[in-house]
Motif scaffolding. Structure first.
Motif, PDB file in Angstrom:
ATOM      1  N   GLN A  64      17.073  -0.392 -36.222  1.00  0.00           N
ATOM      2  CA  GLN A  64      16.658  -1.481 -37.090  1.00  0.00           C
ATOM      3  C   GLN A  64      17.455  -2.734 -36.747  1.00  0.00           C
ATOM      4  O   GLN A  64      18.675  -2.684 -36.625  1.00  0.00           O
ATOM      5  N   VAL A  65      16.757  -3.851 -36.560  1.00  0.00           N
ATOM      6  CA  VAL A  65      17.418  -5.106 -36.195  1.00  0.00           C
ATOM      7  C   VAL A  65      16.934  -6.245 -37.080  1.00  0.00           C
ATOM      8  O   VAL A  65      15.884  -6.168 -37.700  1.00  0.00           O
ATOM      9  N   SER A  66      17.741  -7.279 -37.114  1.00  0.00           N
ATOM     10  CA  SER A  66      17.403  -8.526 -37.801  1.00  0.00           C
ATOM     11  C   SER A  66      17.858  -9.665 -36.894  1.00  0.00           C
ATOM     12  O   SER A  66      18.496  -9.420 -35.856  1.00  0.00           O
ATOM     13  N   VAL A  67      17.571 -10.883 -37.287  1.00  0.00           N
ATOM     14  CA  VAL A  67      18.053 -12.022 -36.506  1.00  0.00           C
ATOM     15  C   VAL A  67      19.576 -11.979 -36.447  1.00  0.00           C
ATOM     16  O   VAL A  67      20.175 -12.137 -35.375  1.00  0.00           O
ATOM     17  N   LEU A  68      20.229 -11.731 -37.583  1.00  0.00           N
ATOM     18  CA  LEU A  68      21.689 -11.641 -37.619  1.00  0.00           C
ATOM     19  C   LEU A  68      22.197 -10.549 -36.682  1.00  0.00           C
ATOM     20  O   LEU A  68      23.123 -10.769 -35.896  1.00  0.00           O
ATOM     21  N   HIS A  69      21.592  -9.382 -36.749  1.00  0.00           N
ATOM     22  CA  HIS A  69      21.991  -8.251 -35.909  1.00  0.00           C
ATOM     23  C   HIS A  69      21.898  -8.622 -34.420  1.00  0.00           C
ATOM     24  O   HIS A  69      22.822  -8.377 -33.646  1.00  0.00           O
ATOM     25  N   ASN A  70      20.785  -9.237 -34.034  1.00  0.00           N
ATOM     26  CA  ASN A  70      20.590  -9.636 -32.642  1.00  0.00           C
ATOM     27  C   ASN A  70      21.599 -10.696 -32.211  1.00  0.00           C
ATOM     28  O   ASN A  70      22.152 -10.629 -31.101  1.00  0.00           O
ATOM     29  N   LEU A  71      21.842 -11.670 -33.082  1.00  0.00           N
ATOM     30  CA  LEU A  71      22.796 -12.729 -32.738  1.00  0.00           C
ATOM     31  C   LEU A  71      24.221 -12.192 -32.617  1.00  0.00           C
ATOM     32  O   LEU A  71      24.985 -12.649 -31.766  1.00  0.00           O
ATOM     33  N   VAL A  72      24.569 -11.214 -33.435  1.00  0.00           N
ATOM     34  CA  VAL A  72      25.891 -10.578 -33.311  1.00  0.00           C
ATOM     35  C   VAL A  72      26.018  -9.911 -31.945  1.00  0.00           C
ATOM     36  O   VAL A  72      27.042 -10.028 -31.278  1.00  0.00           O
ATOM     37  N   HIS A  73      24.944  -9.241 -31.505  1.00  0.00           N
ATOM     38  CA  HIS A  73      24.977  -8.622 -30.172  1.00  0.00           C
ATOM     39  C   HIS A  73      25.127  -9.676 -29.078  1.00  0.00           C
ATOM     40  O   HIS A  73      25.881  -9.485 -28.124  1.00  0.00           O
ATOM     41  N   VAL A  74      24.404 -10.775 -29.206  1.00  0.00           N
ATOM     42  CA  VAL A  74      24.502 -11.854 -28.209  1.00  0.00           C
ATOM     43  C   VAL A  74      25.924 -12.398 -28.160  1.00  0.00           C
ATOM     44  O   VAL A  74      26.519 -12.538 -27.081  1.00  0.00           O
ATOM     45  N   LEU A  75      26.504 -12.703 -29.317  1.00  0.00           N
ATOM     46  CA  LEU A  75      27.869 -13.248 -29.361  1.00  0.00           C
ATOM     47  C   LEU A  75      28.896 -12.243 -28.857  1.00  0.00           C
ATOM     48  O   LEU A  75      29.832 -12.610 -28.130  1.00  0.00           O
ATOM     49  N   PHE A  76      28.717 -10.976 -29.215  1.00  0.00           N
ATOM     50  CA  PHE A  76      29.631  -9.940 -28.739  1.00  0.00           C
ATOM     51  C   PHE A  76      29.527  -9.797 -27.222  1.00  0.00           C
ATOM     52  O   PHE A  76      30.515  -9.555 -26.538  1.00  0.00           O
ATOM     53  N   GLY A  77      28.318  -9.954 -26.698  1.00  0.00           N
ATOM     54  CA  GLY A  77      28.116  -9.907 -25.249  1.00  0.00           C
ATOM     55  C   GLY A  77      28.793 -11.073 -24.550  1.00  0.00           C
ATOM     56  O   GLY A  77      29.475 -10.892 -23.532  1.00  0.00           O
ATOM     57  N   ILE A  78      28.636 -12.262 -25.087  1.00  0.00           N
ATOM     58  CA  ILE A  78      29.285 -13.450 -24.506  1.00  0.00           C
ATOM     59  C   ILE A  78      30.802 -13.283 -24.550  1.00  0.00           C
ATOM     60  O   ILE A  78      31.503 -13.630 -23.596  1.00  0.00           O
ATOM     61  N   ALA A  79      31.307 -12.721 -25.652  1.00  0.00           N
ATOM     62  CA  ALA A  79      32.758 -12.484 -25.759  1.00  0.00           C
ATOM     63  C   ALA A  79      33.238 -11.541 -24.668  1.00  0.00           C
ATOM     64  O   ALA A  79      34.287 -11.762 -24.049  1.00  0.00           O
ATOM     65  N   GLY A  80      32.483 -10.492 -24.391  1.00  0.00           N
ATOM     66  CA  GLY A  80      32.865  -9.539 -23.344  1.00  0.00           C
ATOM     67  C   GLY A  80      32.832 -10.159 -21.957  1.00  0.00           C
ATOM     68  O   GLY A  80      33.738  -9.932 -21.148  1.00  0.00           O
ATOM     69  N   ILE A  81      31.813 -10.932 -21.685  1.00  0.00           N
ATOM     70  CA  ILE A  81      31.705 -11.593 -20.386  1.00  0.00           C
ATOM     71  C   ILE A  81      32.850 -12.577 -20.202  1.00  0.00           C
ATOM     72  O   ILE A  81      33.449 -12.668 -19.133  1.00  0.00           O
ATOM     73  N   THR A  82      33.183 -13.289 -21.262  1.00  0.00           N
ATOM     74  CA  THR A  82      34.293 -14.238 -21.210  1.00  0.00           C
ATOM     75  C   THR A  82      35.628 -13.512 -21.050  1.00  0.00           C
ATOM     76  O   THR A  82      36.470 -13.911 -20.243  1.00  0.00           O
ATOM     77  N   ALA A  83      35.821 -12.443 -21.809  1.00  0.00           N
ATOM     78  CA  ALA A  83      37.071 -11.677 -21.746  1.00  0.00           C
ATOM     79  C   ALA A  83      37.276 -11.044 -20.373  1.00  0.00           C
ATOM     80  O   ALA A  83      38.419 -10.840 -19.944  1.00  0.00           O
ATOM     81  N   ALA A  84      36.195 -10.762 -19.679  1.00  0.00           N
ATOM     82  CA  ALA A  84      36.288 -10.102 -18.370  1.00  0.00           C
ATOM     83  C   ALA A  84      36.999 -10.965 -17.326  1.00  0.00           C
ATOM     84  O   ALA A  84      37.398 -10.470 -16.279  1.00  0.00           O
ATOM     85  N   ARG A  85      37.218 -12.222 -17.618  1.00  0.00           N
ATOM     86  CA  ARG A  85      37.879 -13.116 -16.659  1.00  0.00           C
ATOM     87  C   ARG A  85      39.369 -12.842 -16.524  1.00  0.00           C
ATOM     88  O   ARG A  85      39.969 -13.189 -15.513  1.00  0.00           O
ATOM     89  N   VAL A  86      39.970 -12.214 -17.554  1.00  0.00           N
ATOM     90  CA  VAL A  86      41.416 -11.972 -17.573  1.00  0.00           C
ATOM     91  C   VAL A  86      41.657 -10.503 -17.921  1.00  0.00           C
ATOM     92  O   VAL A  86      41.141 -10.029 -18.937  1.00  0.00           O
ATOM     93  N   PRO A  87      42.426  -9.776 -17.118  1.00  0.00           N
ATOM     94  CA  PRO A  87      42.616  -8.341 -17.375  1.00  0.00           C
ATOM     95  C   PRO A  87      43.093  -8.014 -18.790  1.00  0.00           C
ATOM     96  O   PRO A  87      42.554  -7.111 -19.430  1.00  0.00           O
ATOM     97  N   SER A  88      44.077  -8.738 -19.294  1.00  0.00           N
ATOM     98  CA  SER A  88      44.586  -8.418 -20.633  1.00  0.00           C
ATOM     99  C   SER A  88      43.522  -8.677 -21.699  1.00  0.00           C
ATOM    100  O   SER A  88      43.380  -7.909 -22.650  1.00  0.00           O
TER     101      SER A  88
END
Length: 156
Positions: A64-88
């Motif tokens: 089950q998804v909503s706009v909020l649910h989808n946007l949280v996934h998008v933001l969490f994905g962007i956070a992971g891609i950004t975090a991947a730039r630095v090992p720590s």
């Protein structure tokens, strides 16, 4: 003509396994967030609501998804891609993200799925996916940073 040894070293996007893991996890979250808005991948998209348990849209016919649910996934994905730039940062993303997902699992088990508290929204499939993600992300965060901390201490 340049000899192979004089060429500049080719730098990869991710230099360590933990960075690669954070990049992959982040990319998957980003993709899932986008897929939550695509007809066919998400059934009953015309019943997608902003938030809450009344959203009738189902990603892959299961989650089950909503706009909020989808946007949280998008933001969490962007956070992971950004975090991947630095090992720590990649390690922190995996560990903290895993803890967040285990928290969501517990939250999902304890709430009334038909009540107002289910604002994300969550169903049983989401609950068990959150458990799997939490354990997997924490496992990756621990396994892929354990030797690195030892190596860094030896160099100092």
């Amino acid at each position: 003509m340049t000899s192979p040894s004089s060429r500049p070293a080719r730098r990869s996007l991710t230099a360590t396994p933990v960075q690669t893991a954070a990049l992959v996890v982040g990319a998957v979250f980003l993709l899932v967030g986008i897929l939550g808005f695509i007809p066919g991948v998400t059934s009953d998209l015309d019943h997608l609501t902003g938030a809450g348990h009344s959203s009738g849209a189902m990603l892959f016919g299961l989650f089950q998804v909503s706009v909020l649910h989808n946007l949280v996934h998008v933001l969490f994905g962007i956070a992971g891609i950004t975090a991947a730039r630095v090992p720590s940062a990649a390690g922190i993303y995996l560990l903290l993200g895993g803890l967040i997902y285990l928290g969501l699992w517990v939250f999902g088990l304890l709430i009334d799925k038909g009540g107002a508290i289910n604002f994300i929204p969550l169903n049983s499939a989401d609950d068990w996916l959150h458990f799997t993600l939490g354990v997997g992300m924490i496992g990756l965060g621990i396994l892929l940073t354990r030797g690195r901390r030892t190596d860094e201490r030896a160099l100092s």
